[in-house]
Design a protein around this motif. Sequence first.
Motif, mmCIF file in Angstrom:
data_model
loop_
_atom_site.group_PDB
_atom_site.id
_atom_site.type_symbol
_atom_site.label_atom_id
_atom_site.label_comp_id
_atom_site.label_asym_id
_atom_site.label_seq_id
_atom_site.Cartn_x
_atom_site.Cartn_y
_atom_site.Cartn_z
ATOM 1 N N LEU B 131 0.837 -1.204 0.000
ATOM 2 C CA LEU B 131 0.000 0.000 0.000
ATOM 3 C C LEU B 131 0.866 1.246 0.000
ATOM 4 O O LEU B 131 0.606 2.214 -0.713
ATOM 5 C CB LEU B 131 -0.883 0.024 1.255
ATOM 6 N N LYS B 132 1.918 1.201 0.818
ATOM 7 C CA LYS B 132 2.805 2.350 0.945
ATOM 8 C C LYS B 132 3.437 2.676 -0.406
ATOM 9 O O LYS B 132 3.486 3.835 -0.818
ATOM 10 C CB LYS B 132 3.894 2.024 1.976
ATOM 11 N N MET B 133 3.890 1.641 -1.101
ATOM 12 C CA MET B 133 4.538 1.868 -2.386
ATOM 13 C C MET B 133 3.592 2.555 -3.377
ATOM 14 O O MET B 133 4.014 3.384 -4.167
ATOM 15 C CB MET B 133 5.027 0.546 -2.967
ATOM 16 N N LEU B 134 2.308 2.199 -3.311
ATOM 17 C CA LEU B 134 1.343 2.777 -4.245
ATOM 18 C C LEU B 134 0.651 4.009 -3.664
ATOM 19 O O LEU B 134 -0.324 4.511 -4.231
ATOM 20 C CB LEU B 134 0.301 1.731 -4.643
ATOM 21 N N GLU B 135 1.163 4.480 -2.537
ATOM 22 C CA GLU B 135 0.606 5.662 -1.873
ATOM 23 C C GLU B 135 -0.903 5.543 -1.673
ATOM 24 O O GLU B 135 -1.670 6.440 -2.006
ATOM 25 C CB GLU B 135 0.974 6.940 -2.653
ATOM 26 N N PHE B 149 -15.367 3.188 -5.916
ATOM 27 C CA PHE B 149 -13.998 3.621 -6.216
ATOM 28 C C PHE B 149 -14.013 4.580 -7.406
ATOM 29 O O PHE B 149 -14.759 4.369 -8.362
ATOM 30 C CB PHE B 149 -13.124 2.418 -6.602
ATOM 31 N N SER B 150 -13.140 5.583 -7.358
ATOM 32 C CA SER B 150 -12.960 6.426 -8.530
ATOM 33 C C SER B 150 -12.160 5.621 -9.558
ATOM 34 O O SER B 150 -11.593 4.573 -9.233
ATOM 35 C CB SER B 150 -12.179 7.681 -8.148
ATOM 36 N N GLY B 151 -12.116 6.133 -10.793
ATOM 37 C CA GLY B 151 -11.371 5.440 -11.840
ATOM 38 C C GLY B 151 -9.930 5.171 -11.431
ATOM 39 O O GLY B 151 -9.409 4.072 -11.602
ATOM 40 N N GLY B 152 -9.308 6.200 -10.865
ATOM 41 C CA GLY B 152 -7.914 6.060 -10.455
ATOM 42 C C GLY B 152 -7.734 5.036 -9.342
ATOM 43 O O GLY B 152 -6.779 4.256 -9.348
ATOM 44 N N GLU B 153 -8.686 5.037 -8.388
ATOM 45 C CA GLU B 153 -8.602 4.074 -7.284
ATOM 46 C C GLU B 153 -8.718 2.643 -7.785
ATOM 47 O O GLU B 153 -8.028 1.741 -7.315
ATOM 48 C CB GLU B 153 -9.718 4.353 -6.267
ATOM 49 N N LYS B 154 -9.596 2.454 -8.768
ATOM 50 C CA LYS B 154 -9.759 1.109 -9.318
ATOM 51 C C LYS B 154 -8.455 0.620 -9.947
ATOM 52 O O LYS B 154 -8.052 -0.524 -9.754
ATOM 53 C CB LYS B 154 -10.866 1.089 -10.380
ATOM 54 N N LYS B 155 -7.797 1.505 -10.703
ATOM 55 C CA LYS B 155 -6.575 1.096 -11.394
ATOM 56 C C LYS B 155 -5.453 0.825 -10.393
ATOM 57 O O LYS B 155 -4.687 -0.120 -10.529
ATOM 58 C CB LYS B 155 -6.153 2.156 -12.409
ATOM 59 N N ARG B 156 -5.378 1.661 -9.374
ATOM 60 C CA ARG B 156 -4.370 1.430 -8.335
ATOM 61 C C ARG B 156 -4.612 0.102 -7.638
ATOM 62 O O ARG B 156 -3.696 -0.633 -7.307
ATOM 63 C CB ARG B 156 -4.455 2.537 -7.293
ATOM 64 N N ASN B 157 -5.897 -0.174 -7.417
ATOM 65 C CA ASN B 157 -6.271 -1.431 -6.775
ATOM 66 C C ASN B 157 -5.823 -2.627 -7.610
ATOM 67 O O ASN B 157 -5.325 -3.628 -7.086
ATOM 68 C CB ASN B 157 -7.798 -1.453 -6.570
#
Lengths: 492, 256
Positions: B131-135, B149-157
Amino acid sequence: MSQIPQKSDTFKDREDKIIDDAINQNYKYGFVSNIEQEIIPPGLNEDVVRLISSKKNEPDWLLEWRLKSYRNWKKIVEPTWAKITYPPIDFQAISYYAAPKEKKKLGSLDEVDPELLDTYNKLGIPLDEQKMLSNVAVDAVFDSVSVATTFKKELAKHGVIFMPFSEAVQEHPDLIKKYLGMAVPPTDNFYSALNSAVFSDGSFVYIPKGVRCPMELSTYFRINASQTGQFERTLIVAEAGSHVSYLEGCTAPMRDENQLHAAVVELIAHKDANIKYSTVQNWYPGDKEGKGGIYNFVTKRGLCKEKNSKISWTQIETGSAITWKYPSVILKGNNSVGEFYSVAMTNNYQQADTGSKMIHIGKNTKSTIISKGISAGKSQNTYRGGVKIMKSAENARNFSQCDSILIGDKCGAHTFPYIDVRNPSAQMEHEATTSNIGEDQLFYCNQRGISTEDAVSMIVNGFCKEVFAELPMEFAVEAHKLMEISLEGSVG
Amino acid sequence: MKNMLEIKNLHASVEGNQILKGIDITIKPGEIHAIMGLNGSGKSTLANIISGSDNYDITKGKVHYNDKNLLDLSPEERALQGIFMSFQYPAVIPGVNNTYFLKAALNAKRKYQGKIELDAIDFMALIKDNLKMLEMDESYLRRSVNAGFSGGEKKRNEILQMITLEPKLAILDETDSGLDIDALKIIAKGVNNYRNADRAFLVITHYQRLLNYIEPDVIHVLIDGKIVKTGGKELALTLEEKGYQWLSDNSAKSAN
């Protein structure tokens, strides 16, 4: 308190293990115990009612009450409005009383028939107090009779009465006479009238004023004999300011015949009292072709008699060929609260028509209905709920949410909400959703290495989470496990 | 070196519409391949077929993964053997929290590999580093999978799942679409930290932008179900400059 996070980790691991164990299991409570039993011949008439009453050595007033109920029952027509189909029930072909043969009156658990103790051990309900889940007192009802009640002494210290119904009739006749039929009068409906005439045993709970019951109370019902009906009666009375949490569980052997179960549960909450009633219903559901299984026609009702009282029903319904039950709350006291949380899961040819009724009479009364229906196989799953706001119920509020999920394309989900508002100050909210388990959800889980079967159970458990959260922890695990078993074979 | 993924003359259709019309791609361990193309060119179809979606009919050709016929394996079997797809539109699973989901996925894989399943404590330690690495904030773990989730949150996930599950072949299907530049950089960092000699990537994208941050070894340009051009990373810049039209014209001419 520092122990708590630790505990929840082990809980999670235990939960995982149980899920693993549960996969690939069918109904595992289907065995028959070989116990010498006394069964009266099939048939129902006034003599049978008298016989049951005399076997229980009941006072005259109770016999009269039964006979009155029987005469009522004969006048009432069997209800046909539910969305269920079944061949006519021959009420004369059922035996109305079965009991393990007792040599003498039991003084302690040591004297219980070892075969009976063994039966409950097999069911995972050890009656030995040392081995039990701590903090849960159990009353075990085998066919028509209560066979053991644990932790009686411990409870007595707090003035809590928890005993078989038939014993309470002998020991606390005044309480029984005062409260029996208060929430569900014998004239109420076809099945409750039948129960009132022939009820055999059940549990009686009395929590005195201001007492918070020190442990969970639980009744475990087991049908064993064939060709019999089970008609138990539970009565819980919570005096002013008291609290109690109660749980019932039920199983039955696998048989080709259909067996009738028609219970009545009454809850009475006085001022500021709080009753939480949880059910994990796992009667035999019948086989994959729909043969056999329990017909579960049950009347459950709570009366919030005085102000600030609260009654909360939680039910996990996974068993029975037919389920017909509508746990309800009459909100008579001002500011009283009624809640209903339900998960009803049907598979194969099971049929469930279940929901709740909330009747608002007092001012500022509040009710919540959360219903989650899961249909799989060729089953039919119906939510039927009624919310009634009487003229007197100033500022009443209700929130209802009915969600259904379908697994496969041969099952059905139906919702029948009835709303009757007679006071303009009422606030009503109703939400309903129906969804399928999506191909996209399953593919997503599969792509992460999770099998379809595990994915379905994960999605279903997620869907039911709000309701599971209402269960006492030990039973949440049990419920989780049951769902796994019930889902077995639901995805091809 | 041995080939990891070998796609030969792959043809696929949906409800009778031919989408892929003969694809050849070979990927070796350690390589990053990019597939570029317009909407509807068949990029996502290719990604879905490799992952095991059964929405397509494979009419011709073969796909081998580590010398095995990939098309014989179920989607979960492919995942367990190291294929991961970062979805363009990840599914929402209400009521199932991210911790539970990811732990179930990781333990399914560990079980398959004959490793001990992680308990809650070890799992949390692992996931917190990722999690830390992906902020990403820890509160994310308690939320339902992709719900709200927002679009960005989904992709980070998706990238969090990727680095946690440690696949051999990761397919990123339009992971850059809808991302702002900061999110894009974080995701690229996740991918770049994760590159090694045993691992391969197939990056599917519209735009050259992502390839500024994730540098590919090979770029394939897909138009109308066919790879019309394969080249090095400089191909992306040419495309950026000239657009896809240039290649369509070319392919039209050569077809004539």
